[in-house]
Design an enzyme around this catalytic site. Sequence first.
Site, PDB file in Angstrom:
ATOM      1  N   ASN A  74     -33.803 -31.425  27.770  1.00  0.00           N
ATOM      2  CA  ASN A  74     -33.601 -32.150  29.027  1.00  0.00           C
ATOM      3  C   ASN A  74     -34.581 -31.676  30.097  1.00  0.00           C
ATOM      4  OD1 ASN A  74     -31.290 -33.306  27.788  1.00  0.00           O
ATOM      5  ND2 ASN A  74     -30.084 -31.543  28.400  1.00  0.00           N
ATOM      6  N   HIS A 120     -32.084 -27.567  22.570  1.00  0.00           N
ATOM      7  CA  HIS A 120     -30.785 -27.448  21.907  1.00  0.00           C
ATOM      8  C   HIS A 120     -30.887 -27.973  20.481  1.00  0.00           C
ATOM      9  CE1 HIS A 120     -28.238 -26.752  25.525  1.00  0.00           C
ATOM     10  NE2 HIS A 120     -29.238 -27.377  26.125  1.00  0.00           N
ATOM     11  N   ASP A 129     -25.574 -20.828  21.585  1.00  0.00           N
ATOM     12  CA  ASP A 129     -25.127 -21.245  22.917  1.00  0.00           C
ATOM     13  C   ASP A 129     -23.759 -20.621  23.187  1.00  0.00           C
ATOM     14  OD1 ASP A 129     -24.009 -22.849  25.106  1.00  0.00           O
ATOM     15  OD2 ASP A 129     -25.639 -24.258  24.710  1.00  0.00           O
ATOM     16  N   ILE A 130     -23.560 -20.085  24.406  1.00  0.00           N
ATOM     17  CA  ILE A 130     -22.266 -19.451  24.720  1.00  0.00           C
ATOM     18  C   ILE A 130     -21.162 -20.472  24.995  1.00  0.00           C
ATOM     19  CG2 ILE A 130     -23.294 -17.309  25.531  1.00  0.00           C
ATOM     20  CD1 ILE A 130     -22.657 -18.276  28.415  1.00  0.00           C
ATOM     21  N   GLN A 168     -30.454 -31.443  32.779  1.00  0.00           N
ATOM     22  CA  GLN A 168     -30.905 -30.055  32.793  1.00  0.00           C
ATOM     23  C   GLN A 168     -30.147 -29.280  33.856  1.00  0.00           C
ATOM     24  OE1 GLN A 168     -35.104 -29.463  33.626  1.00  0.00           O
ATOM     25  NE2 GLN A 168     -35.052 -27.367  32.843  1.00  0.00           N
ATOM     26  N   HIS A 217     -35.799 -25.241  27.444  1.00  0.00           N
ATOM     27  CA  HIS A 217     -35.053 -24.826  26.259  1.00  0.00           C
ATOM     28  C   HIS A 217     -34.735 -26.055  25.426  1.00  0.00           C
ATOM     29  CE1 HIS A 217     -32.091 -25.564  29.449  1.00  0.00           C
ATOM     30  NE2 HIS A 217     -31.198 -25.822  28.511  1.00  0.00           N
TER      31      HIS A 217
END
Length: 138
Positions: free
Chosen positions: A88, A103, A32-33, A95, A101
């Site tokens: 989510n 996490h 994750d960025i 979301q 996606h």
Amino acid sequence: MFDDNCIFCKIAAGIIPSATVYEDDDFRAILDIAPAHKGHTILLPKYHAKNIFEIPDEIAMKALPVVKKVSKAIMQETGCDGINVLQNNGTAAGQSVFHLHIHMVPRFDGDGILPVWSQTSYDEGEAAVLAGKINSRL
């Protein structure tokens, strides 16, 4: 399925570079960025689906073994005490990118990074009634 307007489709396809930790025919897992902790990873299906309700079952059933494999590697590398696996669906659930996606967030004892919800309870018999109603929709 690919959506030209979806940033996660472009990342999953390798069009936009990412720090990839895992890839196969169906998924790409990236760091994750904006991580909650270093090692926070997102699993992206290469098939575009806005949420869990749109993903084909044959892809969905492949996701959990990948999450397990990647989460184990995250724990070994980061030395974290646990992992939150979060997914989510809808803005009310948090979301913000409408490509399914998952996490995988490394957690450390006492880190306090994720909110904990307030617990509620059911009145006498209410849980059984609600369970029956949900079950009737399956």
